[in-house]
Design an enzyme around this catalytic site. Structure first.
Site, mmCIF file in Angstrom:
data_model
loop_
_atom_site.group_PDB
_atom_site.id
_atom_site.type_symbol
_atom_site.label_atom_id
_atom_site.label_comp_id
_atom_site.label_asym_id
_atom_site.label_seq_id
_atom_site.Cartn_x
_atom_site.Cartn_y
_atom_site.Cartn_z
ATOM 1 C CG HIS A 29 -1.769 1.213 1.338
ATOM 2 N ND1 HIS A 29 -1.967 1.862 2.516
ATOM 3 C CD2 HIS A 29 -2.468 1.885 0.403
ATOM 4 C CE1 HIS A 29 -2.762 2.891 2.316
ATOM 5 N NE2 HIS A 29 -3.077 2.928 1.037
ATOM 6 C CG ASP A 69 -3.091 5.095 -1.558
ATOM 7 O OD1 ASP A 69 -4.083 5.114 -0.798
ATOM 8 O OD2 ASP A 69 -1.924 5.239 -1.147
ATOM 9 C CE1 TYR A 124 11.794 12.083 -17.274
ATOM 10 C CE2 TYR A 124 13.078 14.096 -17.258
ATOM 11 C CZ TYR A 124 12.379 13.135 -17.948
ATOM 12 O OH TYR A 124 12.273 13.225 -19.307
#
Length: 151
Positions: free
Chosen positions: A22, A69, A118
């Site tokens: 998670h 999530d 990035y």
């Protein structure tokens, strides 16, 4: 071959998706993304591949088994276009449709500036490169939870 599993999900990708916990993040990226160098910095440490398909097809496959999530506002992130952060190109609209289809509701992608993307990608659990050749086909997803039966 496994029943009920999207055939784009090869053994290496399935292993990584199962191993993630998670809140762990994964990158799904286009062919121009520095996938190998970023993957070497990820928790998994090696590049995963879903070759010869668009980013949307790869995302559809990943999200067929991985929940997003619900505890964070940025569980689905897109790389913003340099100089045009509000523009959403077709590749990102297609991925948005794949997300909404997998989640059964609208789940907006959060835009992140290219270099910030990035940096976030370097902290991901894993990186999956695709056959996507269109620019800005790069996404980050945070893994959610699967509730116990009956909840």
């Amino acid at each position: 071959m496994l029943k009920g599993i999207n055939p784009l999900l090869n053994a290496d990708v399935l292993y990584a998706l199962r191993a993630m916990g998670h809140g762990d993040r994964l990158v799904v990226c286009d062919t121009n993304f520095p996938a190998d160098s970023i993957a070497r910095q990820s928790a998994l440490g090696e590049l995963l591949r879903i070759d010869n398909v668009s980013a949307a097809k790869a995302v559809e496959a990943v999200l067929s088994v991985m929940p997003l999530d619900t505890f964070v506002d940025d569980a689905a992130i897109r790389m913003e276009i340099v100089g045009q952060p509000q523009e959403v190109p077709p590749v990102q609209r297609e991925v948005q449709a794949a997300i909404d289809g997998a989640e059964g509701r609208s789940w907006p992608l959060v835009g992140v500036e290219r270099h910030a993307f990035y940096e976030k990608a370097k902290t991901a659990y894993c990186v999956i490169t695709t056959g996507e050749r269109r620019f800005y086909g790069c996404f980050l997803f945070s893994k959610g939870v699967v509730a116990p039966d009956g909840e």
